[in-house]
Design a protein around this motif. Structure first.
Motif, PDB file in Angstrom:
ATOM      1  N   GLY A 161       0.965   6.350  -1.096  1.00  0.00           N
ATOM      2  CA  GLY A 161       0.231   5.623  -0.061  1.00  0.00           C
ATOM      3  C   GLY A 161       0.602   6.071   1.338  1.00  0.00           C
ATOM      4  N   PHE A 163      -7.816  -5.640   3.140  1.00  0.00           N
ATOM      5  CA  PHE A 163      -7.256  -4.968   1.954  1.00  0.00           C
ATOM      6  C   PHE A 163      -8.355  -4.891   0.893  1.00  0.00           C
ATOM      7  N   ILE A 176       0.819  -1.210   0.000  1.00  0.00           N
ATOM      8  CA  ILE A 176       0.000   0.000   0.000  1.00  0.00           C
ATOM      9  C   ILE A 176       0.854   1.261   0.000  1.00  0.00           C
ATOM     10  N   TYR A 216      -4.391   4.549   2.486  1.00  0.00           N
ATOM     11  CA  TYR A 216      -5.009   4.611   1.164  1.00  0.00           C
ATOM     12  C   TYR A 216      -3.936   4.858   0.111  1.00  0.00           C
ATOM     13  N   LYS A 217      -4.245   4.449  -1.119  1.00  0.00           N
ATOM     14  CA  LYS A 217      -3.386   4.733  -2.261  1.00  0.00           C
ATOM     15  C   LYS A 217      -4.257   4.881  -3.498  1.00  0.00           C
ATOM     16  N   ASN A 263       0.730  -2.381  -5.478  1.00  0.00           N
ATOM     17  CA  ASN A 263       2.084  -1.902  -5.208  1.00  0.00           C
ATOM     18  C   ASN A 263       2.693  -1.232  -6.440  1.00  0.00           C
ATOM     19  N   PHE A 293      -6.214   0.004   2.989  1.00  0.00           N
ATOM     20  CA  PHE A 293      -5.606  -1.056   3.780  1.00  0.00           C
ATOM     21  C   PHE A 293      -5.837  -0.754   5.256  1.00  0.00           C
ATOM     22  N   ALA A 333      -7.063   2.055  -3.419  1.00  0.00           N
ATOM     23  CA  ALA A 333      -6.817   0.911  -2.541  1.00  0.00           C
ATOM     24  C   ALA A 333      -6.848   1.402  -1.100  1.00  0.00           C
TER      25      ALA A 333
END
Length: 300
Positions: free
Chosen positions: A185, A285, A144, A218-219, A177, A229, A227
């Motif tokens: 992230g 996730f 992340i 977050y990302k 990733n 996490f 995303a």
């Protein structure tokens, strides 16, 4: 890759231009390596000179700056590909979480970016000391925050390989990733309650680490997706509520959610809210998507 200016046979005399040039010659012309880790134990600490000499050879070499967060980038200067933000990691959950925190400043300042990634040290997945939940959280956390994913387990041990494979082979996590949409992230929400995690440093001394009992990272992802996490650092189970409206710069109505660990869609994402129970030191996730762009999976 090669390990130079290292802590095993570090040179302690004053570094000369010829010393750098000779090492680069052997790196590129003799051993023909494709990457190099430049540690901070010896006297050859001039990363500009290292990069200049390497680039003059015309060979593309990936450079790791391993100066433990002491030599860091600016918005206009980064003569390496990724840089250590932390001290050496150890296979304990406390060390994982402590090192993870060192990436936050660089993410928020926009200094962890393509070609210059913040790196909280190698993965300890499969190294004795982390249980299954901790190992999964460790891998997801590195995903992340866009950290390079450097494995360190014994690849010749079939039992270890079987243990780590379901996590490190998760293509959806790896795709997160590898994605880039402007931010590497970082946390957007965390517990006000601090807890103490204990670890040992590389010399064996006990170190206590104070961290939030839980954190939401977050990302952003391409296509308006994001995303998220959720990490539970505490020694007890947590019942979380993920509110899509709290995720920075994410807007969708309606939204869909993909469970990255389970590799399936979640149908219970109602009114932008998702309720999830997370065990001690485990994680959840997800990928949130506007319905119009929601894929069945991030990676196919």
């Amino acid at each position: 890759g090669w390990y130079l200016n290292n802590c095993i046979c570090s040179e302690q005399t004053v570094a000369t231009h010829d010393m750098y040039a000779q090492d680069v010659h052997y790196l590129v012309e003799v051993f023909k390596f494709d990457s190099v880790k430049l540690d901070g134990c010896g006297k050859q600490l001039d990363l500009d000179l290292w990069a200049s000499l390497i680039n003059q050879t015309g060979r593309r070499i990936m450079i790791e700056n391993c100066h433990w967060g002491q030599t860091v980038p600016t918005k206009t200067w980064c003569p390496w590909n990724f840089f250590r933000t932390s001290e050496d990691i150890t296979p304990t959950y406390a060390s994982v979480v402590a090192n993870l925190q060192t990436t936050i400043t660089w993410a928020r300042e926009g200094l962890s970016r393509p070609g210059c990634w913040a790196y909280p040290d190698m993965l300890e997945a499969g190294v004795a000391g982390l249980n299954a939940a901790e190992m999964r959280s460790h891998f997801g956390a590195w995903c992340i925050v866009s950290s390079p994913l450097t494995l360190s387990h014994d690849v010749n041990n079939d039992a270890v390989a079987d243990f780590v494979w379901p996590v490190i082979s998760n293509k959806e996590a790896i795709a997160i990733n590898q994605a880039w949409a402007g931010h590497s992230g970082s946390p957007f929400k965390q517990s006000p309650r601090l807890i103490t995690l204990s670890k040992k440093d590389v010399k064996g001394a006990r170190v206590d680490v104070r961290v939030p009992s839980w954190q939401f990272f977050y990302k952003p992802l391409p296509g308006g997706r994001v995303a998220v996490f959720l990490m539970n650092h505490a020694g007890w189970v947590e019942d979380f509520v993920l509110n899509a409206h709290e995720v920075p710069n994410f807007h969708c109505r309606p939204c869909s959610v993909r469970d990255v660990w389970a590799r399936r869609d979640r149908p219970d994402f109602q009114a932008g809210l998702l309720r999830v129970r997370v065990a001690s030191r485990d994680s959840a996730f997800f990928v949130l998507s506007p319905v119009a762009s929601a894929p069945r999976a991030l990676y196919t």
